[in-house]
Design a protein around this motif. Sequence first.
Motif, PDB file in Angstrom:
ATOM      1  N   GLU A 102      29.439  37.544  27.221  1.00 45.01           N
ATOM      2  CA  GLU A 102      30.365  38.775  27.319  1.00 45.01           C
ATOM      3  C   GLU A 102      31.731  38.595  27.769  1.00 45.01           C
ATOM      4  O   GLU A 102      32.402  39.494  27.349  1.00 45.01           O
ATOM      5  CB  GLU A 102      29.495  39.722  27.929  1.00 45.01           C
ATOM      6  CG  GLU A 102      28.163  40.345  27.471  1.00 45.01           C
ATOM      7  CD  GLU A 102      27.625  41.493  28.163  1.00 45.01           C
ATOM      8  OE1 GLU A 102      28.122  41.804  29.014  1.00 45.01           O
ATOM      9  OE2 GLU A 102      26.667  41.953  27.961  1.00 45.01           O
ATOM     10  N   PHE A 103      31.937  37.656  28.446  1.00 47.09           N
ATOM     11  CA  PHE A 103      33.375  37.272  28.804  1.00 47.09           C
ATOM     12  C   PHE A 103      33.365  35.685  28.745  1.00 47.09           C
ATOM     13  O   PHE A 103      32.833  35.137  28.876  1.00 47.09           O
ATOM     14  CB  PHE A 103      33.701  37.998  30.074  1.00 47.09           C
ATOM     15  CG  PHE A 103      32.706  37.533  31.240  1.00 47.09           C
ATOM     16  CD1 PHE A 103      32.942  36.488  32.000  1.00 47.09           C
ATOM     17  CD2 PHE A 103      31.559  38.312  31.399  1.00 47.09           C
ATOM     18  CE1 PHE A 103      32.001  36.341  33.066  1.00 47.09           C
ATOM     19  CE2 PHE A 103      30.819  38.124  32.562  1.00 47.09           C
ATOM     20  CZ  PHE A 103      31.007  37.054  33.486  1.00 47.09           C
ATOM     21  N   LYS A 104      34.866  35.372  28.772  1.00 47.99           N
ATOM     22  CA  LYS A 104      35.221  33.911  28.870  1.00 47.99           C
ATOM     23  C   LYS A 104      35.222  33.483  30.387  1.00 47.99           C
ATOM     24  O   LYS A 104      35.769  34.087  31.236  1.00 47.99           O
ATOM     25  CB  LYS A 104      36.475  33.586  28.553  1.00 47.99           C
ATOM     26  CG  LYS A 104      36.626  34.023  27.097  1.00 47.99           C
ATOM     27  CD  LYS A 104      35.650  33.306  25.872  1.00 47.99           C
ATOM     28  CE  LYS A 104      36.012  33.749  24.536  1.00 47.99           C
ATOM     29  NZ  LYS A 104      35.108  32.951  23.560  1.00 47.99           N
ATOM     30  N   ARG A 105      34.696  32.043  30.499  1.00 50.14           N
ATOM     31  CA  ARG A 105      34.784  31.567  31.859  1.00 50.14           C
ATOM     32  C   ARG A 105      35.811  30.414  31.986  1.00 50.14           C
ATOM     33  O   ARG A 105      35.544  29.283  32.120  1.00 50.14           O
ATOM     34  CB  ARG A 105      33.351  30.934  31.996  1.00 50.14           C
ATOM     35  CG  ARG A 105      31.990  31.718  31.903  1.00 50.14           C
ATOM     36  CD  ARG A 105      31.720  32.387  33.249  1.00 50.14           C
ATOM     37  NE  ARG A 105      30.694  33.184  33.245  1.00 50.14           N
ATOM     38  CZ  ARG A 105      30.094  33.807  34.320  1.00 50.14           C
ATOM     39  NH1 ARG A 105      30.902  33.874  35.409  1.00 50.14           N
ATOM     40  NH2 ARG A 105      29.148  34.721  34.073  1.00 50.14           N
ATOM     41  N   HIS A 106      36.887  31.248  31.969  1.00 50.85           N
ATOM     42  CA  HIS A 106      38.165  30.184  32.259  1.00 50.85           C
ATOM     43  C   HIS A 106      38.239  29.454  33.707  1.00 50.85           C
ATOM     44  O   HIS A 106      38.844  28.412  33.684  1.00 50.85           O
ATOM     45  CB  HIS A 106      39.482  31.087  32.271  1.00 50.85           C
ATOM     46  CG  HIS A 106      39.475  31.865  30.995  1.00 50.85           C
ATOM     47  ND1 HIS A 106      39.701  31.302  29.714  1.00 50.85           N
ATOM     48  CD2 HIS A 106      39.499  33.075  30.856  1.00 50.85           C
ATOM     49  CE1 HIS A 106      40.176  32.060  28.811  1.00 50.85           C
ATOM     50  NE2 HIS A 106      39.780  33.340  29.494  1.00 50.85           N
ATOM     51  N   ARG A 107      37.445  30.007  34.635  1.00 55.21           N
ATOM     52  CA  ARG A 107      37.520  29.328  35.869  1.00 55.21           C
ATOM     53  C   ARG A 107      36.784  27.990  35.736  1.00 55.21           C
ATOM     54  O   ARG A 107      36.753  27.052  36.754  1.00 55.21           O
ATOM     55  CB  ARG A 107      36.968  30.121  36.858  1.00 55.21           C
ATOM     56  CG  ARG A 107      37.723  31.309  37.488  1.00 55.21           C
ATOM     57  CD  ARG A 107      36.985  32.231  38.352  1.00 55.21           C
ATOM     58  NE  ARG A 107      36.695  31.413  39.623  1.00 55.21           N
ATOM     59  CZ  ARG A 107      35.754  31.804  40.464  1.00 55.21           C
ATOM     60  NH1 ARG A 107      35.405  33.038  40.440  1.00 55.21           N
ATOM     61  NH2 ARG A 107      35.800  31.004  41.808  1.00 55.21           N
TER      62      ARG A 107
END
Length: 324
Positions: A4-9
């Motif tokens: 559902e969202f991007k894991r940029h971390r």
Amino acid sequence: MANEFKRHRRLRQSASLRSMVRETHLHPEDFIFPLFVVEGATENNDVGSMPGVYQVSYNNLKKELDEIIELGLTSVIIFGVPEVKDPYGKEAYNDDGIVQKSIRFIKDYAPQLTVVADTCLCQYTDHGHCGVVNGGVIENDTSLELLAKTAVTQAEAGADIIAPSNMMDGFVTYIRKALDESGFPQTPIMSYAVKYSSAFYGPFRDAAHSTPQFGDRDTYQMDPANRLEAKREVKSDLEEGADFLIIKPALSYMDILRDTREETDVPLVAYNVSGEYSMIKAAASQGWVDEKAIVTEKLLSMKRAGADLIVTYHAKDMARWLKE
């Protein structure tokens, strides 16, 4: 849920991982170190408004060069501080002037260093302007002849690059023609193509003794409010034969740096000017900022914006930090 969202971390989890994906890097060879050489002095003079910067005595050039080389720096830009000034800046194009002598010494002692010669008249004129003054007016075309003479004497002394900073119209054309006719067709021109009339230059004028004795430089340096004008200046200098382009100042003109990078493919130089340097030194002396961190961030931002090279008074400090 995971989609559902991007894991940029994910790419920031450790120092080694952050280093692996780092896009912009600093190297000692990115920096051009400004070197003020003073005539007639037996010792270096402190520049009060620029902590850590000196007017270097010609007698101390060897020691200065040894430090520069030890730090891994590969290029310097030379500014002269002469003993004698006059209305026409004759010491600027004196074959045995302080800049010409310094260039010859550097190329003899440390030929591996790239020597950039700043080409202007302001340090050498008694009125402090970058050209010939007649009736309170800075004469463009008369000034070009003297600037071309200056460039040729610098090339004859051994300068690797000529860097005209005067902002007279046509200075690249005149200097290119003079260099070619004098047997220096391979000597490149690093043009101060975009040089704004900036309040950030104050400490430099202290170091170079080049403050105008009347008026200002608004008729030849650019209005800080203008962006499109910079594009015109860049276009004309490239058409006239510039090999490098300088954007000065850098920090308050990142939009201009980025514009120029997107529109040209020649080597681009950011000039991290004296006021930008002195503000950080002053704040760091009070413990208000982390000097190493803020200087690193500032110089990275200039490279990220598109600079290939950076003229900076932080060059020695940054070279030391990069060795850590």
